[in-house]
Design an enzyme around this catalytic site. Structure first.
Site, PDB file in Angstrom:
ATOM      1  CE  LYS A  26      -0.371  -0.053   5.043  1.00  0.00           C
ATOM      2  NZ  LYS A  26      -1.269  -0.023   6.211  1.00  0.00           N
ATOM      3  NE  ARG A 128      -6.273   0.640  11.214  1.00  0.00           N
ATOM      4  CZ  ARG A 128      -5.021   0.411  10.814  1.00  0.00           C
ATOM      5  NH1 ARG A 128      -4.145   1.404  10.747  1.00  0.00           N
ATOM      6  NH2 ARG A 128      -4.621  -0.815  10.491  1.00  0.00           N
ATOM      7  CE1 TYR A 256      10.842  32.833  -0.863  1.00  0.00           C
ATOM      8  CE2 TYR A 256      11.114  30.440  -0.754  1.00  0.00           C
ATOM      9  CZ  TYR A 256      10.775  31.587  -1.465  1.00  0.00           C
ATOM     10  OH  TYR A 256      10.377  31.486  -2.776  1.00  0.00           O
TER      11      TYR A 256
END
Length: 361
Positions: A26, A128, A256
């Protein structure tokens, strides 16, 4: 890729010969690259692949992967794709069960397999996904009354197999799964696979192998168990190149917000990698160093979207030289510790625009 095979063989050595192996691919194979990993696993005769959703499974089928693919969280709206691509859905709620059974009955002419395999997830403490144990008898009877489906496997998920302070809880989960799965399976007159252990479970609760294990982060080279980690090989290295080399005077700033400050004359290397590529911005301002020609060079200033700057003062280097973002000498485990997270998160957040190169040597 040879290292991945080595890791697979290590975990195989911990299992009984009859224990099947599902490898989780996955999330782009934990950020590594789905097809290449799946193809290697297929050649190494693993029994199943595991994906998170139907789309991931369909992608594997579209590139020719023929192994059984278990879909952990198939969306009820995607059951047509599950059937089309011959994916093996996990059913974890009465809603998903009822929707799937209705779809099967209405579209039985489309079924490539009769009866069609489904996998039942039981809730044992992760909270879950999964059927409540008190619903299992009802679930079993409902499935038994529908001859167009059969239960391929029943499983649950350990929530803290890698944390010894929760071993009592883990053992409770194992016992609860053993009892509930045994009772559920007794309703049927055919064998049903049982599986519970993840990578950490394989190492620490080896007596609970049941019929199959689900190997995830371990095959990619990571374990929280120090002894196990010594037996695993790194599967991934993230590298880049120096785009530009420059010298800046004392008093200049970098990046930055002028966050990087030159307290003396500095040599700066700009690297074409930034937070859009998955490099966490919290690694800015010296919180991570990259390897440049064998020496550590700290990030100076804030990481930009597509670039970052390194302080390479005192390091012989030039534009085009390789830079190791994480690897053997600055490991992803160390990066995870810096970020107070886990290697999973770092791997899975590396952007798809970062080129993956696969080598078997």
């Amino acid at each position: 890729m040879r290292n991945l095979e080595s890791n697979l063989n290590y975990f195989k050595s911990l299992l009984q010969p009859s224990t099947k192996i599902m490898v989780m691919v996955k999330a782009y194979s934990y950020g590594m690259g789905t097809f290449e990993i799946a193809n290697l696993l297929e050649k190494n005769n693993v029994d199943y692949l595991g994906v998170a959703n139907t789309f991931e499974g369909a992608e594997l089928r579209n590139v020719g992967i023929g192994l059984p693919i278990m879909v952990m969280n198939p969306e009820v709206e995607s059951f047509d794709l599950v059937i089309k691509h011959q994916l093996n859905p996990v059913i974890f709620s009465l809603k998903s069960l009822n929707v799937f059974l209705k779809y099967i009955e209405t579209n039985q002419h489309l079924l490539p397999i009769k009866p069609y395999p489904i996998n039942i997830k039981i809730e044992t403490g992760m909270n879950r996904l999964g059927f409540n144990i008190r619903d299992l008898e009802k679930v079993a009877e409902e499935i038994k009354s529908h001859p167009l489906v059969f239960v391929e496997s029943v499983f649950s998920h350990l929530s803290a197999a890698d944390e010894s302070q929760f071993d009592d809880f883990t053992n409770q989960q194992i016992q609860l799964f053993h009892q509930s799965a045994k009772k559920f399976c007794s309703t049927f007159d055919y064998p049903i696979l049982k599986h519970l252990l993840n990578s950490h479970g394989i190492v620490r609760f080896n007596n609970a192998q049941f019929d199959m294990v689900r190997l995830g982060i371990g095959i990619y080279g990571f374990s929280s168990d120090k002894e196990t980690q010594q037996n695993l090989l790194p599967v991934s290295t993230l590298t880049s190149k120096i785009s530009q080399f420059k010298t800046i005077p004392k008093g200049d700033t970098v990046g930055y917000g002028r966050a990087g400050k030159a307290t003396k004359e500095l040599s700066i290397a700009t690297i074409p990698l930034g937070y859009a590529d998955g490099l966490n911005r919290r690694l800015s301002n010296g919180n991570w160093s990259m390897m440049v020609n064998g020496k550590k060079a700290p990030i100076i200033g804030n990481i930009c979207m597509d670039m970052l700057m390194l302080d390479v003062t005192g390091i012989e280097c030039k534009a085009g030289d390789n830079v190791v973002v994480f690897g053997k000498d600055n490991t992803i485990v160390e990066m995870a510790e810096k970020l107070e997270t886990i290697p999973y998160e770092i791997l899975t957040t590396i952007s798809p625009r970062v080129n993956r190169i696969f080598s078997y040597n």
